[in-house]
Design a protein around this motif. Structure first.
Motif, PDB file in Angstrom:
ATOM      1  N   TYR A 168       3.706  10.658  17.163  1.00  0.00           N
ATOM      2  CA  TYR A 168       4.275   9.341  16.914  1.00  0.00           C
ATOM      3  C   TYR A 168       5.494   9.353  15.996  1.00  0.00           C
ATOM      4  N   GLY A 169       5.822  10.509  15.434  1.00  0.00           N
ATOM      5  CA  GLY A 169       6.990  10.592  14.568  1.00  0.00           C
ATOM      6  C   GLY A 169       6.616  10.861  13.127  1.00  0.00           C
ATOM      7  N   ARG A 170       7.561  11.474  12.409  1.00  0.00           N
ATOM      8  CA  ARG A 170       7.296  11.819  11.007  1.00  0.00           C
ATOM      9  C   ARG A 170       7.248  10.569  10.121  1.00  0.00           C
ATOM     10  N   LYS A 171       8.206   9.691  10.311  1.00  0.00           N
ATOM     11  CA  LYS A 171       8.354   8.547   9.403  1.00  0.00           C
ATOM     12  C   LYS A 171       7.174   7.581   9.438  1.00  0.00           C
ATOM     13  N   PRO A 172       6.717   7.109  10.596  1.00  0.00           N
ATOM     14  CA  PRO A 172       5.586   6.166  10.580  1.00  0.00           C
ATOM     15  C   PRO A 172       4.304   6.765  10.009  1.00  0.00           C
ATOM     16  N   ILE A 173       4.057   8.039  10.262  1.00  0.00           N
ATOM     17  CA  ILE A 173       2.846   8.670   9.729  1.00  0.00           C
ATOM     18  C   ILE A 173       2.957   8.865   8.224  1.00  0.00           C
ATOM     19  N   PHE A 174       4.161   9.149   7.740  1.00  0.00           N
ATOM     20  CA  PHE A 174       4.383   9.277   6.290  1.00  0.00           C
ATOM     21  C   PHE A 174       4.001   7.975   5.588  1.00  0.00           C
ATOM     22  N   PHE A 175       4.477   6.843   6.107  1.00  0.00           N
ATOM     23  CA  PHE A 175       4.207   5.568   5.443  1.00  0.00           C
ATOM     24  C   PHE A 175       2.774   5.105   5.665  1.00  0.00           C
ATOM     25  N   ALA A 176       2.208   5.394   6.820  1.00  0.00           N
ATOM     26  CA  ALA A 176       0.800   5.058   7.035  1.00  0.00           C
ATOM     27  C   ALA A 176      -0.086   5.818   6.047  1.00  0.00           C
ATOM     28  N   SER A 177       0.219   7.085   5.851  1.00  0.00           N
ATOM     29  CA  SER A 177      -0.544   7.904   4.894  1.00  0.00           C
ATOM     30  C   SER A 177      -0.375   7.374   3.478  1.00  0.00           C
ATOM     31  N   LEU A 178       0.840   6.949   3.166  1.00  0.00           N
ATOM     32  CA  LEU A 178       1.129   6.453   1.820  1.00  0.00           C
ATOM     33  C   LEU A 178       0.338   5.186   1.521  1.00  0.00           C
ATOM     34  N   VAL A 179       0.286   4.269   2.475  1.00  0.00           N
ATOM     35  CA  VAL A 179      -0.467   3.023   2.289  1.00  0.00           C
ATOM     36  C   VAL A 179      -1.953   3.319   2.114  1.00  0.00           C
ATOM     37  N   ILE A 180      -2.492   4.182   2.961  1.00  0.00           N
ATOM     38  CA  ILE A 180      -3.913   4.543   2.867  1.00  0.00           C
ATOM     39  C   ILE A 180      -4.201   5.210   1.529  1.00  0.00           C
ATOM     40  N   GLN A 181      -3.280   6.056   1.084  1.00  0.00           N
ATOM     41  CA  GLN A 181      -3.469   6.752  -0.186  1.00  0.00           C
ATOM     42  C   GLN A 181      -3.548   5.782  -1.352  1.00  0.00           C
ATOM     43  N   VAL A 182      -2.668   4.804  -1.377  1.00  0.00           N
ATOM     44  CA  VAL A 182      -2.669   3.835  -2.471  1.00  0.00           C
ATOM     45  C   VAL A 182      -3.939   2.984  -2.440  1.00  0.00           C
ATOM     46  N   VAL A 183      -4.321   2.511  -1.256  1.00  0.00           N
ATOM     47  CA  VAL A 183      -5.490   1.636  -1.137  1.00  0.00           C
ATOM     48  C   VAL A 183      -6.756   2.358  -1.590  1.00  0.00           C
ATOM     49  N   PHE A 184      -6.985   3.544  -1.063  1.00  0.00           N
ATOM     50  CA  PHE A 184      -8.222   4.246  -1.397  1.00  0.00           C
ATOM     51  C   PHE A 184      -8.141   4.909  -2.776  1.00  0.00           C
ATOM     52  N   GLY A 185      -6.932   5.159  -3.278  1.00  0.00           N
ATOM     53  CA  GLY A 185      -6.797   5.652  -4.643  1.00  0.00           C
ATOM     54  C   GLY A 185      -7.251   4.611  -5.652  1.00  0.00           C
ATOM     55  N   VAL A 186      -6.874   3.352  -5.413  1.00  0.00           N
ATOM     56  CA  VAL A 186      -7.322   2.265  -6.284  1.00  0.00           C
ATOM     57  C   VAL A 186      -8.823   2.034  -6.104  1.00  0.00           C
ATOM     58  N   LEU A 187      -9.289   2.109  -4.861  1.00  0.00           N
ATOM     59  CA  LEU A 187     -10.725   1.919  -4.607  1.00  0.00           C
ATOM     60  C   LEU A 187     -11.559   2.964  -5.339  1.00  0.00           C
ATOM     61  N   ALA A 188     -11.073   4.206  -5.401  1.00  0.00           N
ATOM     62  CA  ALA A 188     -11.793   5.245  -6.154  1.00  0.00           C
ATOM     63  C   ALA A 188     -11.884   4.886  -7.627  1.00  0.00           C
ATOM     64  N   GLY A 189     -10.854   4.198  -8.147  1.00  0.00           N
ATOM     65  CA  GLY A 189     -10.859   3.825  -9.559  1.00  0.00           C
ATOM     66  C   GLY A 189     -11.799   2.685  -9.891  1.00  0.00           C
ATOM     67  N   VAL A 190     -12.159   1.867  -8.892  1.00  0.00           N
ATOM     68  CA  VAL A 190     -13.061   0.742  -9.157  1.00  0.00           C
ATOM     69  C   VAL A 190     -14.416   0.949  -8.480  1.00  0.00           C
ATOM     70  N   ALA A 191     -14.656   2.149  -7.947  1.00  0.00           N
ATOM     71  CA  ALA A 191     -15.896   2.425  -7.220  1.00  0.00           C
ATOM     72  C   ALA A 191     -17.114   2.155  -8.103  1.00  0.00           C
ATOM     73  N   PRO A 192     -18.091   1.398  -7.584  1.00  0.00           N
ATOM     74  CA  PRO A 192     -19.265   1.065  -8.401  1.00  0.00           C
ATOM     75  C   PRO A 192     -20.279   2.198  -8.498  1.00  0.00           C
ATOM     76  N   GLU A 193     -20.211   3.155  -7.554  1.00  0.00           N
ATOM     77  CA  GLU A 193     -21.183   4.251  -7.596  1.00  0.00           C
ATOM     78  C   GLU A 193     -20.570   5.510  -6.990  1.00  0.00           C
ATOM     79  N   TYR A 194     -21.331   6.601  -7.077  1.00  0.00           N
ATOM     80  CA  TYR A 194     -20.832   7.937  -6.732  1.00  0.00           C
ATOM     81  C   TYR A 194     -20.392   8.040  -5.272  1.00  0.00           C
ATOM     82  N   PHE A 195     -21.165   7.477  -4.355  1.00  0.00           N
ATOM     83  CA  PHE A 195     -20.866   7.641  -2.934  1.00  0.00           C
ATOM     84  C   PHE A 195     -19.509   7.033  -2.589  1.00  0.00           C
ATOM     85  N   THR A 196     -19.267   5.806  -3.037  1.00  0.00           N
ATOM     86  CA  THR A 196     -17.988   5.145  -2.760  1.00  0.00           C
ATOM     87  C   THR A 196     -16.835   5.922  -3.373  1.00  0.00           C
TER      88      THR A 196
END
Length: 567
Positions: A168-196
């Motif tokens: 699909y191209g370098r650029k769209p995958i770069f930004f898709a990865s970046l968005v996912i990284q930020v979202v789940f990076g913040v989620l890891a910081g507020v995770a209520p328990e070990y599994f999350t």
């Protein structure tokens, strides 16, 4: 005419390429944050069991409230590890008379009870995921498993995002990865328990491949061949900068949740790249999107202040079509038929391939093992971590100065042997000379960083063209296995501090010795076919040549001769 012909007019590393290259190297800093953050997010400070007489109902008990001079009355002492076993305590009546006795001696009974509650030393870390979820004693494997699953994510990400970027191209995958990284990076910081927390971190690990590797590919695809060594090594230096900056964040932010969020938010800055970073012109050409590629090339020519003749644009064709029309069509047929199993089918190729796989496993395992082991070295944890990142810079400078002069095998073997010797020397260092253990560990880190940077180039030059990509992909997967096991290796440091260093040293030393069996590739033509790869670096007499040639020819699809041409 392909993109390499355009580079002749644009320049190998013109102003435009330098600007885009620099911008694309910056995400390596952010990816380093996530890969190294586990050292502080999962830090295990000194701890002890909360004793029955201590009031922990309102978390009033503190680590230092129970004087260490009295520990022999409460915790069993292990003569082998020279430490108190703070995961259990003596089953006695902790009355004032017992605790305030005139003599400090071990209790008469050896009966112990397992701990239910723990208290932690907060002088270095205010909190960590380990202290919040009590990942100590019987639960200590949970912290190592979390780091291990992060590396599983890195492995999966390299496979998934690599294929998606090719499709699909370098650029769209770069930004898709970046968005996912930020979202789940913040989620890891507020995770209520070990599994999350662990699943979020694993997804972040996967996105590091989508962000860093895709950005790396875009950068390398726009650089001419004469600058690719410099561009590849210099990009790794940005990762080392991120390595060191992680210690700076940890110094000012002692709460693990805020630290995780603070290390994630810089990823938002790269969202503006959407209006700056172009799609790879080389990828656009490979997909037949010539008009879009020309727009990118014209922008580069304008910034570089060069003029590209009109006939170059007119003759610019799809690189994939150019390859399909190659006069040596039989080579393409063999490439389609070849697989990673061909690397293991013939004796010389099999020997070289297994050694290369082992080197990847060792380099990755030792690199991450040493990077994540700074908490076990003693002394100032933050300073140890900072030095561990700083020594990577001279390692990469060494590669730039010597890789094309001394040869790939010399650097790979020499650095792995130096790393092995330095780490093995920690066996003879007395515990009182902790600074010397740290020194040997950092020498080992410098050397293994240099060898890790060499193995990429050396492996690519060893594998035949027809299986080069699949060979490098298999080697990279083996390397991830080393990274996945590294967290469990570091747990051994709780038994004996130098033990992880000794194991890493033994592996590195063995890898260095085995690498002497690989042929040098500097200034040598790269093998094209399976037959070339089997011959490359093989020592044979005249009789062996005939016999091996017959065997090899008989196993090559189509009954082709060793030179790749039909009979």
């Amino acid at each position: 005419m392909g993109y390499d012909d355009v580079i002749k007019y644009l320049g190998d590393f013109g102003r435009y390429q330098k600007q885009i290259y620099f911008l694309l190297c910056l995400p390596a800093i952010s990816c380093a944050f996530h890969k190294l953050a586990g050292v502080f997010l999962l830090a295990r400070p000194d701890f002890r069991c909360v004793l029955p007489f201590e009031n922990d109902s309102e978390n009033q008990t503190r680590f230092e409230n129970f004087n260490k001079t009295l520990w022999s009355l409460a915790y069993p002492y292990d003569q082998i590890t020279d430490t108190y076993q703070v995961c259990e305590y003596y089953d006695v009546d902790y009355n004032d008379g017992y605790l305030n006795g005139n003599s400090i001696a071990a209790p008469a009974t050896n009966e112990t009870k397992s701990c239910e509650h723990f208290v932690y030393d907060q002088s270095v870390y205010k909190s960590s995921a380990v202290t919040e979820w009590n990942m100590v004693c019987s639960r200590q494997l949970l912290s190592a498993t979390s780091d291990s699953l992060f590396m599983v994510g890195v492995l999966l990400g390299s496979i998934v995002f690599g294929q998606l970027s090719d499709r699909y191209g370098r650029k769209p995958i770069f930004f898709a990865s970046l968005v996912i990284q930020v979202v789940f990076g913040v989620l890891a910081g507020v995770a209520p328990e070990y599994f999350t927390y662990t699943i979020s971190r694993m997804i972040v690990g996967a996105t590091t491949s989508g962000v860093f590797l895709v950005a790396y590919v875009i950068a390398m695809e726009m650089v001419g061949s004469s600058y690719r060594l410099f561009a590849g090594v210099a990009c790794q230096m940005f990762f080392s900068v991120g390595f060191m900056l992680t210690a700076g964040f940890a110094y000012f932010i002692r709460d693990w949740r805020w630290l995780q969020i603070a290390l994630t938010l810089p990823g938002l800055l790269f969202m503006c790249y959407h209006w700056i970073i172009p799609e790879s012109a080389r990828w656009l050409l490979s997909k037949g999107r010539k008009d879009e590629a020309i727009v990118v090339i014209e922008k580069a020519a304008q910034v570089n202040n060069v003029t590209i003749p009109q006939e170059v644009y007119e003759n610019l064709i799809d690189e994939s079509a150019e390859k399909k029309n190659d006069s040596e069509a039989n080579k393409s047929e063999k490439a389609a038929a070849a697989s990673v199993f061909d690397l293991l089918r013939y004796p010389n190729l099999r020997r070289k391939t297994l050694i290369i796989f082992f080197d990847w496993f060792v380099n990755s395992g030792v690199y991450y093992g040493l990077s994540w082991n700074t908490n076990n070295l003693g002394g100032n944890v933050l300073l140890n971590f900072m030095i561990s990142g700083a020594v990577e810079i001279p390692a990469y400078i060494l590669l730039l100065l010597t890789l094309n002069r001394w040869g790939r095998r010399t650097i790979l073997c020499g650095c792995m042997l130096v790393a092995g010797v330095a780490l093995l020397l920690t066996i003879i260092v007395p515990a009182s000379l902790n600074w010397l253990i740290i020194l040997f560990a950092m020498i080992g880190k410098l050397a293994i960083t240099a060898s890790y940077g060499t193995i990429y180039i050396f492996s690519a030059e060893q594998f035949p063209t027809v299986v080069r990509n699949v060979g490098l992909g298999a080697a990279s997967m083996v390397a991830r296995i080393g990274g996945i096991l590294a967290p469990y290796l570091n747990l051994l440091g709780q038994i004996w501090r130098p033990l992880p260093l000794i194991i890493c040293g033994a592996l590195a030393f063995l890898g260095g010795l085995l690498s002497l069996m690989l042929p040098e590739t500097l200034n040598k033509p790269m093998p094209e076919t399976i037959e070339d790869g089997e011959r490359f670096g093989k020592r044979r007499n005249a009789n062996d040549l005939s016999e091996t040639g017959e065997e090899l020819t008989s196993m090559v699809p189509g009954g082709q001769q060793a030179n790749g041409k039909a009979k």
